[in-house]
Design a protein around this motif. Structure first.
Motif, PDB file in Angstrom:
ATOM      1  N   ILE A  49       1.048  -1.019  -0.103  1.00 30.44           N
ATOM      2  CA  ILE A  49       0.027  -0.073   0.114  1.00 30.44           C
ATOM      3  C   ILE A  49       0.895   1.255   0.085  1.00 30.44           C
ATOM      4  O   ILE A  49       1.974   1.154  -0.681  1.00 30.44           O
ATOM      5  CB  ILE A  49      -1.053  -0.044   0.999  1.00 30.44           C
ATOM      6  CG1 ILE A  49      -0.405  -0.052   2.413  1.00 30.44           C
ATOM      7  CG2 ILE A  49      -1.971  -1.235   1.031  1.00 30.44           C
ATOM      8  CD1 ILE A  49      -1.202   0.063   3.744  1.00 30.44           C
ATOM      9  N   ALA A  53       3.108   3.284   5.118  1.00 29.77           N
ATOM     10  CA  ALA A  53       2.679   2.366   5.831  1.00 29.77           C
ATOM     11  C   ALA A  53       3.678   1.474   6.699  1.00 29.77           C
ATOM     12  O   ALA A  53       4.353   1.033   6.191  1.00 29.77           O
ATOM     13  CB  ALA A  53       1.335   1.642   5.336  1.00 29.77           C
ATOM     14  N   GLY A  54       3.397   1.228   7.983  1.00 25.31           N
ATOM     15  CA  GLY A  54       3.995   0.365   8.874  1.00 25.31           C
ATOM     16  C   GLY A  54       4.031  -1.036   8.185  1.00 25.31           C
ATOM     17  O   GLY A  54       5.200  -1.618   8.098  1.00 25.31           O
ATOM     18  N   VAL A  55       3.124  -1.389   7.669  1.00 27.35           N
ATOM     19  CA  VAL A  55       2.884  -2.841   7.093  1.00 27.35           C
ATOM     20  C   VAL A  55       3.752  -2.967   5.907  1.00 27.35           C
ATOM     21  O   VAL A  55       4.340  -3.987   5.673  1.00 27.35           O
ATOM     22  CB  VAL A  55       1.585  -3.122   6.712  1.00 27.35           C
ATOM     23  CG1 VAL A  55       1.009  -2.507   5.430  1.00 27.35           C
ATOM     24  CG2 VAL A  55       1.305  -4.752   6.542  1.00 27.35           C
ATOM     25  N   TRP A  99      -3.907  -6.416   6.632  1.00 26.75           N
ATOM     26  CA  TRP A  99      -4.453  -5.934   8.253  1.00 26.75           C
ATOM     27  C   TRP A  99      -5.746  -6.541   8.448  1.00 26.75           C
ATOM     28  O   TRP A  99      -6.530  -6.353   7.977  1.00 26.75           O
ATOM     29  CB  TRP A  99      -3.679  -4.746   8.331  1.00 26.75           C
ATOM     30  CG  TRP A  99      -4.624  -3.531   8.009  1.00 26.75           C
ATOM     31  CD1 TRP A  99      -5.664  -2.991   8.381  1.00 26.75           C
ATOM     32  CD2 TRP A  99      -4.573  -3.104   6.646  1.00 26.75           C
ATOM     33  NE1 TRP A  99      -6.211  -2.020   7.704  1.00 26.75           N
ATOM     34  CE2 TRP A  99      -5.598  -1.947   6.325  1.00 26.75           C
ATOM     35  CE3 TRP A  99      -3.659  -3.203   5.484  1.00 26.75           C
ATOM     36  CZ2 TRP A  99      -5.758  -1.133   5.351  1.00 26.75           C
ATOM     37  CZ3 TRP A  99      -3.797  -2.700   4.355  1.00 26.75           C
ATOM     38  CH2 TRP A  99      -4.829  -1.415   4.194  1.00 26.75           C
ATOM     39  N   TRP A 205      -6.611   4.646   5.031  1.00 28.12           N
ATOM     40  CA  TRP A 205      -6.777   3.110   5.300  1.00 28.12           C
ATOM     41  C   TRP A 205      -8.121   3.008   5.666  1.00 28.12           C
ATOM     42  O   TRP A 205      -8.742   3.735   6.388  1.00 28.12           O
ATOM     43  CB  TRP A 205      -5.756   2.593   6.376  1.00 28.12           C
ATOM     44  CG  TRP A 205      -4.346   3.001   6.099  1.00 28.12           C
ATOM     45  CD1 TRP A 205      -3.614   2.808   5.087  1.00 28.12           C
ATOM     46  CD2 TRP A 205      -3.476   3.555   7.007  1.00 28.12           C
ATOM     47  NE1 TRP A 205      -2.379   3.073   5.151  1.00 28.12           N
ATOM     48  CE2 TRP A 205      -2.255   3.674   6.461  1.00 28.12           C
ATOM     49  CE3 TRP A 205      -3.470   4.124   8.386  1.00 28.12           C
ATOM     50  CZ2 TRP A 205      -0.871   4.179   6.915  1.00 28.12           C
ATOM     51  CZ3 TRP A 205      -2.259   4.365   9.020  1.00 28.12           C
ATOM     52  CH2 TRP A 205      -1.086   4.580   8.192  1.00 28.12           C
ATOM     53  N   THR A 207      -9.378   1.079   7.742  1.00 22.86           N
ATOM     54  CA  THR A 207      -9.800   1.179   9.166  1.00 22.86           C
ATOM     55  C   THR A 207      -9.745   2.320   9.868  1.00 22.86           C
ATOM     56  O   THR A 207     -10.624   2.848  10.587  1.00 22.86           O
ATOM     57  CB  THR A 207      -8.488   0.354   9.968  1.00 22.86           C
ATOM     58  OG1 THR A 207      -7.095   0.568   9.113  1.00 22.86           O
ATOM     59  CG2 THR A 207      -8.895  -1.144  10.300  1.00 22.86           C
ATOM     60  N   GLU A 208      -8.884   3.296   9.413  1.00 17.59           N
ATOM     61  CA  GLU A 208      -8.737   4.613   9.947  1.00 17.59           C
ATOM     62  C   GLU A 208      -9.941   5.543   9.145  1.00 17.59           C
ATOM     63  O   GLU A 208     -10.567   6.489   9.807  1.00 17.59           O
ATOM     64  CB  GLU A 208      -7.629   5.088   9.526  1.00 17.59           C
ATOM     65  CG  GLU A 208      -6.332   4.697  10.661  1.00 17.59           C
ATOM     66  CD  GLU A 208      -6.333   3.134  10.760  1.00 17.59           C
ATOM     67  OE1 GLU A 208      -6.375   2.377   9.830  1.00 17.59           O
ATOM     68  OE2 GLU A 208      -6.184   2.939  12.139  1.00 17.59           O
ATOM     69  N   TRP A 252      -0.882   2.412  15.267  1.00 18.20           N
ATOM     70  CA  TRP A 252      -0.779   0.941  15.293  1.00 18.20           C
ATOM     71  C   TRP A 252       0.392   0.714  15.990  1.00 18.20           C
ATOM     72  O   TRP A 252       1.448   0.868  15.490  1.00 18.20           O
ATOM     73  CB  TRP A 252      -0.961   0.386  14.065  1.00 18.20           C
ATOM     74  CG  TRP A 252      -2.270   0.402  13.335  1.00 18.20           C
ATOM     75  CD1 TRP A 252      -3.134   1.491  13.034  1.00 18.20           C
ATOM     76  CD2 TRP A 252      -3.027  -0.900  12.871  1.00 18.20           C
ATOM     77  NE1 TRP A 252      -4.341   0.833  12.696  1.00 18.20           N
ATOM     78  CE2 TRP A 252      -4.221  -0.488  12.584  1.00 18.20           C
ATOM     79  CE3 TRP A 252      -2.534  -2.306  12.969  1.00 18.20           C
ATOM     80  CZ2 TRP A 252      -5.024  -1.202  12.075  1.00 18.20           C
ATOM     81  CZ3 TRP A 252      -3.582  -3.179  12.307  1.00 18.20           C
ATOM     82  CH2 TRP A 252      -4.609  -2.927  11.724  1.00 18.20           C
ATOM     83  N   THR A 256       3.692  -1.515  14.470  1.00 21.23           N
ATOM     84  CA  THR A 256       3.430  -1.134  13.093  1.00 21.23           C
ATOM     85  C   THR A 256       4.071   0.395  13.153  1.00 21.23           C
ATOM     86  O   THR A 256       4.746   0.765  11.909  1.00 21.23           O
ATOM     87  CB  THR A 256       2.005  -1.237  12.788  1.00 21.23           C
ATOM     88  OG1 THR A 256       1.400  -2.436  12.938  1.00 21.23           O
ATOM     89  CG2 THR A 256       1.791  -0.852  11.134  1.00 21.23           C
ATOM     90  N   HIS A 257       3.641   1.215  13.871  1.00 13.82           N
ATOM     91  CA  HIS A 257       4.087   2.503  14.022  1.00 13.82           C
ATOM     92  C   HIS A 257       5.311   2.715  15.278  1.00 13.82           C
ATOM     93  O   HIS A 257       5.228   4.078  15.566  1.00 13.82           O
ATOM     94  CB  HIS A 257       2.805   3.515  14.164  1.00 13.82           C
ATOM     95  CG  HIS A 257       1.935   3.548  12.946  1.00 13.82           C
ATOM     96  ND1 HIS A 257       0.767   4.077  13.182  1.00 13.82           N
ATOM     97  CD2 HIS A 257       2.177   2.976  11.751  1.00 13.82           C
ATOM     98  CE1 HIS A 257       0.209   4.032  11.904  1.00 13.82           C
ATOM     99  NE2 HIS A 257       0.854   3.177  11.149  1.00 13.82           N
ATOM    100  N   ILE A 280      -1.279  -7.393  11.741  1.00 10.64           N
ATOM    101  CA  ILE A 280      -0.554  -7.115  10.288  1.00 10.64           C
ATOM    102  C   ILE A 280       0.203  -8.279   9.895  1.00 10.64           C
ATOM    103  O   ILE A 280       0.686  -9.147  10.598  1.00 10.64           O
ATOM    104  CB  ILE A 280       0.144  -5.807  10.258  1.00 10.64           C
ATOM    105  CG1 ILE A 280       1.378  -6.045  10.850  1.00 10.64           C
ATOM    106  CG2 ILE A 280      -0.612  -4.653  10.572  1.00 10.64           C
ATOM    107  CD1 ILE A 280       2.634  -4.845  10.549  1.00 10.64           C
TER     108      ILE A 280
HETATM  109  N1  PBE Z   1      -2.483  -0.253   8.340  1.00 10.99           N
HETATM  110  C1  PBE Z   1      -3.656   0.210   8.871  1.00 10.99           C
HETATM  111  C2  PBE Z   1      -1.488   0.821   8.710  1.00 10.99           C
HETATM  112  C3  PBE Z   1      -2.034   1.098  10.017  1.00 10.99           C
HETATM  113  C4  PBE Z   1      -3.408   1.058   9.769  1.00 10.99           C
HETATM  114  C5  PBE Z   1      -1.821  -1.597   8.983  1.00 10.99           C
HETATM  115  C6  PBE Z   1      -2.296  -0.505   6.816  1.00 10.99           C
HETATM  116  C7  PBE Z   1       0.050   0.708   8.633  1.00 10.99           C
HETATM  117  O1  PBE Z   1       0.541  -0.410   7.798  1.00 10.99           O
HETATM  118  O2  PBE Z   1       0.821   1.608   8.850  1.00 10.99           O
END
Ligand code: PBE
Length: 298
Positions: A49, A53-55, A99, A205, A207-208, A252, A256-257, A280
């Motif tokens: 993505i 993004a952390g993922v 995720w 995203w 979710t957000e 996250w 992730t963050h 994730i």
């Molecule tokens: N995500 C959804 C984000 C956090 C929310 C998992 C794609 C990420 O990877 O940073």
């Protein structure tokens, strides 16, 4: 609610490029025996993505940890789910950065690839982060944001309807109307205000989009003039650290963050989880014959 969107054009441009690449792929089945190795069928590509993004960063770490020949192709959340839909329609192989919570698990038969090296970390939670001083400047909003807490099922209910094409603000309004018991706990002890401006930042995203719209409407119902600003992940964190945004409900953690949290240590206030049991990882259609990231090693 007032909604700002920045960089929308560039997101669409990236989506088109990525769709074109997917469309050119000549692999026809998820069967690893036809069309060469799985890696060849996939073009040695993991469909990612947005780069912030952390993922995506975790997927790049996985490529290193497992010594894979793959590249993580960045695009956007929307381009990823479109590529996933196209692959499933044609029963082609695909690996995406995924995720949960996410509507894609209800819509399609998917699986996470096992991650024995732990590149994607363990269970995640989503935290609410506010700018320093919000407790003094906007004690009522601070209290509501601090109380905000819901479940994966709640979030998925909102996300699924939005994915089916409903307007997110209408879905959020309906969810709030149907869950007054929960919402009244978030607003417990907070007093209504008279048009104070509050700014929430978020990333597009799924979710957000869901969480930010719900809490945004709750704040609006309590008398705030709410602005939701859609940005990339890095600018979202920078905004809450600088005070350009008052809050985010999109942090996250712990994995992730992690990097963002470290970068802005002492510059933001962490109000703790608004959702637990998130995750994730690399996600593939269930018809693919692989089960672990290790199965991608050639
Ligand atoms: N995500 C959804 C984000 C956090 C929310 C998992 C794609 C990420 O990877 O940073």
């Amino acid at each position: 609610m007032i909604k700002n969107k920045w960089k929308k054009l560039s997101i669409i441009a990236v989506a088109i490029v990525s769709l074109t690449i997917v469309g050119c792929s000549n692999s026809k089945t998820g069967d690893q025996d036809s069309g060469g190795t799985l890696g060849k069928q996939l073009g040695y590509k993991i469909t990612g993505i947005d780069a912030g993004a952390g993922v995506v960063q975790a997927a790049e770490k996985a490529v290193k940890d497992y010594g894979l020949d793959y590249t993580v192709q960045t695009s956007s959340g929307a381009a990823m789910t479109q590529a996933l839909a196209d692959a499933i329609e044609n029963k082609e192989p695909i690996i995406v950065t995924g995720w949960s919570p996410h509507w894609k698990f209800a819509k399609y038969d998917l699986k996470y690839l096992e991650d024995p090296k732990g590149s994607f970390g363990e269970a995640e939670h989503i935290n609410t982060i506010v700018r320093l001083g919000l407790d003094k400047d906007m004690p009522n909003a601070y209290k509501i944001l601090d109380n905000f807490y819901w479940t994966s099922d709640d979030m998925e209910a909102v996300m699924s309807k939005v994915n089916e094409g409903a307007d997110v603000e209408e879905v959020a309004r309906q969810w709030i109307d149907d869950h007054q018991d929960k919402v009244s706990k978030w607003t417990e002890g907070a007093e209504k205000v008279n048009g104070e401006a509050i700014k929430l930042a978020y990333v597009a995203w799924d979710t957000e989009i869901a969480s930010t719209n719900v809490i945004g409407l709750v704040l609006e119902d309590m008398g705030y003039k709410v602005t939701l600003t859609q940005v990339e992940a890095g600018p979202m964190w920078a905004a809450v650290a600088s005070g350009d945004a008052d809050a985010i409900v999109a942090a996250w953690l712990p994995g992730t963050h992690k990097k963002y949290m470290e970068d802005y240590k002492g510059q933001v206030e962490d109000l703790g989880p608004n959702l637990e049991g998130a995750k994730i990882g690399l996600v593939v259609p269930a018809y693919m014959e692989i089960n672990s990231i290790e199965d991608l090693i050639e």
